[in-house]
Motif scaffolding. Structure first.
Motif, PDB file in Angstrom:
ATOM      1  N   ASP A  48       0.856  -1.181   0.000  1.00 60.21           N
ATOM      2  CA  ASP A  48       0.000   0.000   0.000  1.00 60.21           C
ATOM      3  C   ASP A  48       0.894   1.234   0.000  1.00 60.21           C
ATOM      4  OD1 ASP A  48      -1.676   2.136   0.581  1.00 60.21           O
ATOM      5  OD2 ASP A  48      -2.718   1.120   2.217  1.00 60.21           O
ATOM      6  N   PRO A  49       0.904   2.028  -1.076  1.00 63.36           N
ATOM      7  CA  PRO A  49       1.781   3.195  -1.119  1.00 63.36           C
ATOM      8  C   PRO A  49       1.354   4.309  -0.167  1.00 63.36           C
ATOM      9  CG  PRO A  49       0.342   3.203  -3.016  1.00 63.36           C
ATOM     10  CD  PRO A  49       0.101   1.904  -2.286  1.00 63.36           C
ATOM     11  N   LEU A  50       0.117   4.248   0.311  1.00 62.69           N
ATOM     12  CA  LEU A  50      -0.353   5.272   1.240  1.00 62.69           C
ATOM     13  C   LEU A  50       0.148   5.006   2.653  1.00 62.69           C
ATOM     14  CD1 LEU A  50      -4.033   5.535  -0.047  1.00 62.69           C
ATOM     15  CD2 LEU A  50      -2.051   6.944  -0.675  1.00 62.69           C
ATOM     16  N   ARG A  51       0.527   3.763   2.921  1.00 59.89           N
ATOM     17  CA  ARG A  51       1.047   3.377   4.236  1.00 59.89           C
ATOM     18  C   ARG A  51       2.186   2.376   4.039  1.00 59.89           C
ATOM     19  NH1 ARG A  51      -2.453   0.495   7.461  1.00 59.89           N
ATOM     20  NH2 ARG A  51      -3.187  -0.508   5.584  1.00 59.89           N
TER      21      ARG A  51
ATOM     22  N   VAL B 256       1.785  -2.885  -6.395  1.00 59.38           N
ATOM     23  CA  VAL B 256       1.539  -1.645  -5.666  1.00 59.38           C
ATOM     24  C   VAL B 256       0.082  -1.314  -5.903  1.00 59.38           C
ATOM     25  CG1 VAL B 256       2.116   0.788  -5.403  1.00 59.38           C
ATOM     26  CG2 VAL B 256       3.923  -0.867  -5.955  1.00 59.38           C
ATOM     27  N   SER B 257      -0.710  -1.336  -4.851  1.00 54.92           N
ATOM     28  CA  SER B 257      -2.141  -1.080  -4.952  1.00 54.92           C
ATOM     29  C   SER B 257      -2.431   0.407  -4.789  1.00 54.92           C
ATOM     30  CB  SER B 257      -2.889  -1.895  -3.896  1.00 54.92           C
ATOM     31  OG  SER B 257      -2.449  -1.530  -2.600  1.00 54.92           O
ATOM     32  N   LYS B 258      -3.677   0.767  -5.010  1.00 54.71           N
ATOM     33  CA  LYS B 258      -4.176   2.132  -4.763  1.00 54.71           C
ATOM     34  C   LYS B 258      -3.427   3.201  -5.557  1.00 54.71           C
ATOM     35  CE  LYS B 258      -5.586   0.626  -0.186  1.00 54.71           C
ATOM     36  NZ  LYS B 258      -5.533   0.856   1.239  1.00 54.71           N
TER      37      LYS B 258
ATOM     38  N   ALA C 269      -2.318   7.576  -4.785  1.00 57.15           N
ATOM     39  CA  ALA C 269      -0.964   7.813  -4.263  1.00 57.15           C
ATOM     40  C   ALA C 269      -0.151   8.726  -5.174  1.00 57.15           C
ATOM     41  CB  ALA C 269      -0.245   6.487  -4.099  1.00 57.15           C
ATOM     42  N   ALA C 270       0.730   9.492  -4.559  1.00 56.63           N
ATOM     43  CA  ALA C 270       1.657  10.339  -5.299  1.00 56.63           C
ATOM     44  C   ALA C 270       2.742   9.468  -5.937  1.00 56.63           C
ATOM     45  CB  ALA C 270       2.301  11.353  -4.350  1.00 56.63           C
ATOM     46  N   PRO C 271       3.324   9.921  -7.034  1.00 56.47           N
ATOM     47  CA  PRO C 271       4.381   9.140  -7.699  1.00 56.47           C
ATOM     48  C   PRO C 271       5.533   8.755  -6.765  1.00 56.47           C
ATOM     49  CG  PRO C 271       3.695  10.954  -9.108  1.00 56.47           C
ATOM     50  CD  PRO C 271       2.999  11.141  -7.776  1.00 56.47           C
TER      51      PRO C 271
ATOM     52  N   VAL D  54       7.094  -6.120 -10.800  1.00 57.05           N
ATOM     53  CA  VAL D  54       6.151  -5.291 -10.044  1.00 57.05           C
ATOM     54  C   VAL D  54       5.143  -4.634 -10.985  1.00 57.05           C
ATOM     55  CG1 VAL D  54       5.893  -3.298  -8.512  1.00 57.05           C
ATOM     56  CG2 VAL D  54       7.883  -4.803  -8.263  1.00 57.05           C
ATOM     57  N   TYR D  55       3.871  -4.662 -10.582  1.00 56.33           N
ATOM     58  CA  TYR D  55       2.794  -3.993 -11.310  1.00 56.33           C
ATOM     59  C   TYR D  55       2.188  -2.941 -10.393  1.00 56.33           C
ATOM     60  CZ  TYR D  55       3.136  -7.647 -14.777  1.00 56.33           C
ATOM     61  OH  TYR D  55       3.603  -8.488 -15.757  1.00 56.33           O
ATOM     62  N   VAL D  56       1.835  -1.795 -10.966  1.00 54.57           N
ATOM     63  CA  VAL D  56       1.173  -0.717 -10.234  1.00 54.57           C
ATOM     64  C   VAL D  56      -0.278  -0.718 -10.696  1.00 54.57           C
ATOM     65  CG1 VAL D  56       1.122   1.761  -9.786  1.00 54.57           C
ATOM     66  CG2 VAL D  56       3.331   0.583 -10.093  1.00 54.57           C
ATOM     67  N   VAL D  57      -1.208  -0.895  -9.746  1.00 50.45           N
ATOM     68  CA  VAL D  57      -2.613  -1.058 -10.111  1.00 50.45           C
ATOM     69  C   VAL D  57      -3.540  -0.219  -9.230  1.00 50.45           C
ATOM     70  CG1 VAL D  57      -2.159  -3.434 -10.843  1.00 50.45           C
ATOM     71  CG2 VAL D  57      -3.118  -3.017  -8.582  1.00 50.45           C
ATOM     72  N   SER D  58      -4.757  -0.078  -9.734  1.00 49.02           N
ATOM     73  CA  SER D  58      -5.848   0.490  -8.947  1.00 49.02           C
ATOM     74  C   SER D  58      -7.072  -0.379  -9.177  1.00 49.02           C
ATOM     75  CB  SER D  58      -6.155   1.929  -9.370  1.00 49.02           C
ATOM     76  OG  SER D  58      -7.392   2.333  -8.799  1.00 49.02           O
ATOM     77  N   SER D  59      -7.568  -0.980  -8.125  1.00 49.62           N
ATOM     78  CA  SER D  59      -8.789  -1.783  -8.236  1.00 49.62           C
ATOM     79  C   SER D  59     -10.000  -0.885  -8.443  1.00 49.62           C
ATOM     80  CB  SER D  59      -8.977  -2.625  -6.970  1.00 49.62           C
ATOM     81  OG  SER D  59      -7.919  -3.551  -6.854  1.00 49.62           O
TER      82      SER D  59
END
Length: 154
Positions: free
Chosen positions: A72-75, A95-97, A101-103, A121-126
């Protein structure tokens, strides 16, 4: 069929990601114990947050074809170096969310996953669907490899 397993900190969006990928049936709610579905294994965040429970994740990973390790990039959370190498299936970092999240936060999360031993690694948003198609395609590829001639011949 072997399952997709999710591992990661509490609140990282593990069950939500499984639902967005179409492998989780039912409601998204707090996972309290390891949950085995026909296509997936959902794990509680506490099993990752508390090292005393790592053995449960390692044992459950034996029943997985692929493991999605969420950050979780926010935490962002400090992870044990090379933790993903203890798991018994190929591990993909997620990396979710990404929508929230900021870059810089996303990059910190990617680095944390790499330190854990993840190379992909994949950067995603559900929520928005960002990155889900590419992740889904990669999961499909890995499942095909697992079900290929060498897997059937065993």
């Amino acid at each position: 069929m072997k399952r997709v397993m999710v591992v990661g900190q509490t609140g990282a969006g593990k069950t939500t990601l499984l639902k967005a990928l179409g492998v989780w049936e039912g409601r998204v709610r707090k996972t309290e114990a390891v949950a085995y579905g026909p296509q997936c294994i959902d794990t509680p965040g506490e099993f990752f947050d508390i090292p005393m429970f790592f053995h449960v994740l390692i044992q459950a990973s034996v029943k997985a074809a692929i493991i999605l390790f969420l950050m979780d990039p926010l935490r962002p959370k400090h992870v044990v170096p090379n933790f993903s190498r203890a798991l018994r299936a190929p591990v993909i970092g997620v990396v979710s969310k990404a929508d929230a999240a900021a870059p810089e936060a996303i990059e910190t999360a990617v680095q944390g996953l790499r330190e854990s031993g993840v190379s992909e690694v994949y950067v995603v948003s559900s929520e928005t669907g960002e990155g889900l198609a590419a992740l889904s395609e990669r999961i499909h590829e890995l499942r095909q490899e697992k079900n290929g001639p060498t897997a059937r011949g065993k």
